[in-house]
Design a protein around this motif. Structure first.
Motif, short mmCIF file in Angstrom:
data_model
loop_
_atom_site.label_atom_id
_atom_site.label_comp_id
_atom_site.label_asym_id
_atom_site.label_seq_id
_atom_site.Cartn_x
_atom_site.Cartn_y
_atom_site.Cartn_z
N ALA A 51 -10.90 -5.32 -3.63
CA ALA A 51 -9.71 -6.16 -3.43
C ALA A 51 -9.20 -5.96 -2.01
O ALA A 51 -9.27 -4.85 -1.46
CB ALA A 51 -8.62 -5.77 -4.42
N VAL A 52 -8.69 -7.04 -1.40
CA VAL A 52 -8.20 -6.97 -0.03
C VAL A 52 -6.74 -7.38 0.02
O VAL A 52 -6.35 -8.42 -0.53
CB VAL A 52 -9.01 -7.87 0.92
CG1 VAL A 52 -8.53 -7.71 2.36
CG2 VAL A 52 -10.51 -7.54 0.84
N VAL A 53 -5.94 -6.56 0.69
CA VAL A 53 -4.51 -6.85 0.87
C VAL A 53 -4.22 -6.95 2.36
O VAL A 53 -4.45 -5.99 3.11
CB VAL A 53 -3.63 -5.76 0.25
CG1 VAL A 53 -2.15 -6.12 0.42
CG2 VAL A 53 -3.97 -5.52 -1.21
N TYR A 54 -3.74 -8.11 2.79
CA TYR A 54 -3.30 -8.30 4.17
C TYR A 54 -1.78 -8.23 4.17
O TYR A 54 -1.11 -9.03 3.49
CB TYR A 54 -3.74 -9.67 4.70
CG TYR A 54 -5.24 -9.90 4.69
CD1 TYR A 54 -6.04 -9.48 5.75
CD2 TYR A 54 -5.85 -10.57 3.63
CE1 TYR A 54 -7.40 -9.73 5.76
CE2 TYR A 54 -7.22 -10.81 3.63
CZ TYR A 54 -7.99 -10.38 4.69
OH TYR A 54 -9.34 -10.63 4.69
N LEU A 55 -1.22 -7.30 4.92
CA LEU A 55 0.23 -7.10 4.88
C LEU A 55 0.98 -7.90 5.95
O LEU A 55 0.51 -8.05 7.07
CB LEU A 55 0.56 -5.62 5.06
CG LEU A 55 0.11 -4.66 3.96
CD1 LEU A 55 0.61 -3.26 4.26
CD2 LEU A 55 0.61 -5.12 2.59
N ASN A 56 2.16 -8.36 5.57
CA ASN A 56 3.11 -8.95 6.51
C ASN A 56 4.07 -7.84 6.95
O ASN A 56 5.26 -7.83 6.62
CB ASN A 56 3.90 -10.08 5.84
CG ASN A 56 3.07 -11.32 5.61
OD1 ASN A 56 2.43 -11.83 6.53
ND2 ASN A 56 3.04 -11.81 4.39
N TYR A 57 3.53 -6.87 7.65
CA TYR A 57 4.34 -5.72 8.04
C TYR A 57 3.84 -5.23 9.39
O TYR A 57 2.81 -4.58 9.49
CB TYR A 57 4.21 -4.60 6.99
CG TYR A 57 5.22 -3.48 7.14
CD1 TYR A 57 6.45 -3.56 6.50
CD2 TYR A 57 4.94 -2.36 7.92
CE1 TYR A 57 7.39 -2.53 6.63
CE2 TYR A 57 5.87 -1.33 8.06
CZ TYR A 57 7.08 -1.42 7.42
OH TYR A 57 8.02 -0.41 7.55
N SER A 58 4.56 -5.56 10.45
CA SER A 58 4.12 -5.18 11.79
C SER A 58 5.32 -5.09 12.72
O SER A 58 6.46 -5.08 12.27
CB SER A 58 3.10 -6.19 12.32
OG SER A 58 3.70 -7.45 12.51
N GLY A 59 5.04 -5.03 14.01
CA GLY A 59 6.12 -4.99 14.99
C GLY A 59 6.72 -3.61 15.16
O GLY A 59 7.83 -3.46 15.65
N LYS A 60 5.97 -2.55 14.76
CA LYS A 60 6.48 -1.19 14.88
C LYS A 60 5.44 -0.29 15.55
O LYS A 60 4.25 -0.41 15.28
CB LYS A 60 6.82 -0.62 13.50
CG LYS A 60 7.85 -1.43 12.72
CD LYS A 60 8.04 -0.85 11.33
CE LYS A 60 8.95 -1.73 10.48
NZ LYS A 60 10.32 -1.79 11.03
N ALA A 120 -11.88 -11.52 9.03
CA ALA A 120 -12.18 -12.26 7.79
C ALA A 120 -13.18 -11.48 6.93
O ALA A 120 -14.39 -11.71 6.98
CB ALA A 120 -12.72 -13.64 8.13
N ILE A 121 -12.65 -10.60 6.11
CA ILE A 121 -13.51 -9.74 5.30
C ILE A 121 -13.40 -10.06 3.81
O ILE A 121 -14.12 -9.51 2.98
CB ILE A 121 -13.15 -8.25 5.55
CG1 ILE A 121 -14.28 -7.34 5.04
CG2 ILE A 121 -11.81 -7.90 4.91
CD1 ILE A 121 -14.09 -5.88 5.43
N THR A 122 -12.54 -11.00 3.45
CA THR A 122 -12.23 -11.28 2.05
C THR A 122 -13.46 -11.56 1.19
O THR A 122 -13.69 -10.88 0.18
CB THR A 122 -11.27 -12.47 1.92
OG1 THR A 122 -10.10 -12.21 2.68
CG2 THR A 122 -10.86 -12.69 0.47
#
Length: 302
Positions: free
Chosen positions: A78-87, A67-69
């Motif tokens: 600006a903070v971007v949390y990505l929905n990109y994983s599983g690799k 939680a760094i927002t």
């Protein structure tokens, strides 16, 4: 007098209601959610932090564990949390598509491109290093000023060998289940290591057996941070794992290898007793090993 007090109370109520609405609207302006990301953008933005989660973290999971927002936005980051994983690695076509998605993210939100930092936890760190190397190699408009990883499994060959040991010891059920998935995944994509070393080298961030670092060669002028918590006692007690089975072991070796190869902006940052999940569970393999304030100061200096 009573009427005056009542009237004043109504004015105060209206004022604070409007103030609350204004605050809510301001927060809404800063937050944008898509299938690809969650963005928190302050009114004035100088620096952008893009975060990749580990398997199988989504944006919500990263935000909960790291939680760094609020802290970042106050410093105009600006903070971007990505929905990109599983690799665990990235194919060439995946690098191209991911680059397109990142470019769209920056363009559509008018984010600055001078000071961009990529960070990733666990397998997300593998993606950070690989995509950053790709962006620089192709002179993309997005050029990382700095990258950092958090206890990432950077050596796929070593990961395979460690998985075999975990299955053989059969000490921890979670470790055995993960190990079976790792071996199945790597076998299906690369084959068994003894006959397919070149494939492991092609896709892995680092192959310690052969000192292979070609997949990072374009990061030689980039700020790189390696966070890890080498708690050998915890891993021994909870997974019956030796030091050479830990991500920390290979992260340290990579750090030394890069420095010996002329990478002069590499930092190896081992921590002690900082690894805790958001629910309070003790685990050295956690986002929490990063000192958020110190990380932001590092970003703002560059």
């Amino acid at each position: 007098m009573k009427k005056l007090l009542k009237f004043s109370g109504i004015i105060a109520l209206i004022f604070f209601s409007n103030f609350s609405i204004a605050q809510t609207n301001e927060i809404a302006k800063k937050h944008k959610s898509t299938d690809f990301y969650e963005l928190y953008k302050p009114g004035t933005t100088e620096v952008v932090l893009v975060l990749f989660g580990g398997y199988p973290e989504n944006a919500e999971d990263i935000e909960r564990e790291f939680a760094i927002t609020g802290r970042a936005n106050k410093k105009n980051v600006a903070v971007v949390y990505l929905n990109y994983s599983g690799k665990l690695w990235l194919e060439e076509n995946e690098k191209i598509k991911l680059t397109e998605s990142i470019n769209t993210l920056f363009q559509s939100n008018e984010l600055p491109t001078k000071k961009i930092f990529f960070g990733g936890f666990s397998s997300g760190g593998n993606m950070v290093l690989l995509i950053s190397n790709f962006l620089i190699k192709n002179s993309n408009v997005i050029q990382p000023a700095g990258v950092f990883i958090v206890d990432s499994p950077i050596d796929l060959l070593a990961l395979y060998n460690s998985a075999e040991k975990n299955i053989k010891s059969n000490y921890s059920q979670p470790a055995v289940q993960e190990a079976k998935w790792i071996i199945k995944t790597l076998n299906e994509n690369f084959g068994e290591p003894e006959n397919n070393l070149d494939k492991y080298e092609k896709y892995s961030v680092f192959t310690s057996k052969t000192d292979h670092i070609s997949n990072l060669k374009n990061l030689n002028s980039t700020q790189i941070r390696f966070y890890t918590e080498p708690d050998t006692l915890w891993w021994k007690e909870n997974r019956k794992a030796n030091y050479d089975q830990m991500n920390a072991y290979y992260i340290k070796k990579l750090s030394e290898n890069l420095k010996n190869s002329g990478f002069d902006q590499v930092e190896y940052i081992p921590t002690e007793n900082k690894g805790y999940r958001a629910n309070g569970e003790r685990h050295p393999h956690s986002w929490s090993i990063i000192d958020k304030e110190e990380l932001l100061q590092w970003m703002l200096k560059k």
